[in-house]
Write an enzyme that holds these catalytic residues in place. Structure first.
Site, mmCIF file in Angstrom:
data_model
loop_
_atom_site.group_PDB
_atom_site.id
_atom_site.type_symbol
_atom_site.label_atom_id
_atom_site.label_comp_id
_atom_site.label_asym_id
_atom_site.label_seq_id
_atom_site.Cartn_x
_atom_site.Cartn_y
_atom_site.Cartn_z
ATOM 1 N N LEU A 66 -0.462 -4.086 2.610
ATOM 2 C CA LEU A 66 -0.580 -4.525 1.215
ATOM 3 C C LEU A 66 -0.775 -3.260 0.405
ATOM 4 O O LEU A 66 -1.458 -2.339 0.854
ATOM 5 C CB LEU A 66 -1.805 -5.422 1.003
ATOM 6 N N ASP A 67 -0.203 -3.204 -0.788
ATOM 7 C CA ASP A 67 -0.455 -2.064 -1.668
ATOM 8 C C ASP A 67 -1.958 -1.959 -1.906
ATOM 9 O O ASP A 67 -2.669 -2.965 -1.926
ATOM 10 C CB ASP A 67 0.235 -2.252 -3.032
ATOM 11 N N ARG A 68 -2.407 -0.747 -2.134
ATOM 12 C CA ARG A 68 -3.830 -0.496 -2.346
ATOM 13 C C ARG A 68 -4.457 -1.405 -3.410
ATOM 14 O O ARG A 68 -5.557 -1.925 -3.254
ATOM 15 C CB ARG A 68 -3.992 0.969 -2.768
ATOM 16 N N THR A 70 -3.309 -4.294 -4.509
ATOM 17 C CA THR A 70 -3.082 -5.717 -4.264
ATOM 18 C C THR A 70 -4.217 -6.235 -3.387
ATOM 19 O O THR A 70 -4.639 -5.561 -2.452
ATOM 20 C CB THR A 70 -1.728 -5.926 -3.535
ATOM 21 N N ARG A 170 6.541 -6.637 -7.295
ATOM 22 C CA ARG A 170 6.320 -5.934 -8.564
ATOM 23 C C ARG A 170 7.633 -5.576 -9.247
ATOM 24 O O ARG A 170 7.773 -5.698 -10.470
ATOM 25 C CB ARG A 170 5.470 -4.686 -8.306
#
Length: 241
Positions: A66-68, A70, A170
């Protein structure tokens, strides 16, 4: 050398974020702002923390990322066999992952799917950006539905990525004309500021639902609530002005 002991506060937060654990798998509701693993100036992330929290598990690995910024459901395999099983499931269509996102403007109900190939480009700062690139990019598909509207100002949507590309949701929401609140890379500062003024100081992207097949043939279905900041911001959005 010995691993650097991590801040107790972070370890406690991550221990408290576990939503499921058995002998082969841990699933957490990752807080926003914590990287999944160290690197690029960070000495630690979720995986390093869990190696300290579960020192007896010698095979701990992230199943996916997961993106930081998110938040939400993140799987960590405790056994190689589970890691292999889940990677196979992720490559097929066995895993159902759903995200919530708060986007700018009124999302048209007719936008049920975005299919736009994604390619990576590097910024001068060395940061990675992802953009729609129909020539060279990899095919990427996200399915969308509207969960809740806040007039013409914002829409809470559900995003179900069919493929798993970096920054996919995104960039796909942006491609559809609706950036995500608090997105410093692909967002719109004016909109993000209005959401910040309501107390929403984060990226409004949250992995809230996960269905995965387990090796024994059963299905694991999990949901993770949004954090308090997200909940309060949405409450303020829906309050009559």
């Amino acid at each position: 050398g010995e691993p650097v002991p991590l801040a107790q506060g972070l370890l406690q937060r991550l221990e408290a974020s576990i939503v499921f654990e058995d002998k082969a798998l841990i699933v957490i509701n990752k807080p926003a702002g914590i990287a999944v693993h160290g690197g690029s100036g960070l000495t630690f992330g979720v995986i390093e923390a869990f190696r300290q929290l579960r020192p007896d598990c010698k095979e701990l690995e992230l199943v996916h990322r997961l993106d930081r910024d998110t938040s939400g459901l993140l799987m960590i395999a405790k056994k190689r066999s589970m890691l292999r099983h889940l990677h196979t499931a992720l490559r097929g269509d066995g895993v159902d992952k759903r995200y919530m996102a708060l986007v700018r403007g009124s999302w048209a109900s007719s936008i049920k799917q975005v299919r736009a190939s994604l390619g990576k480009s590097n910024l001068r700062s060395g940061e990675r950006m992802v953009e729609v690139d129909e020539e060279e990019g990899k095919e990427s598909v996200t399915v969308f539905k509207v969960l809740r509207r806040f007039g013409d100002f914002a829409t809470l949507i559900e995003a179900k990525p069919i493929t798993g590309r970096t920054h996919q949701i995104r960039v796909h929401t942006l491609h559809a004309g609706h950036c995500i609140a608090g997105d410093t890379k692909y967002g719109e500062e004016g909109f993000s500021k209005e959401i910040r003024d309501l107390g929403g100081k984060r990226l409004f992207l949250h992995a809230y639902m996960l269905t995965v097949p387990l090796p024994d043939g059963s299905e694991l279905k999990l949901q993770a609530p949004v954090d308090e900041m997200w909940a309060k911001t949405v409450e303020r959005l829906s309050a009559p002005i």
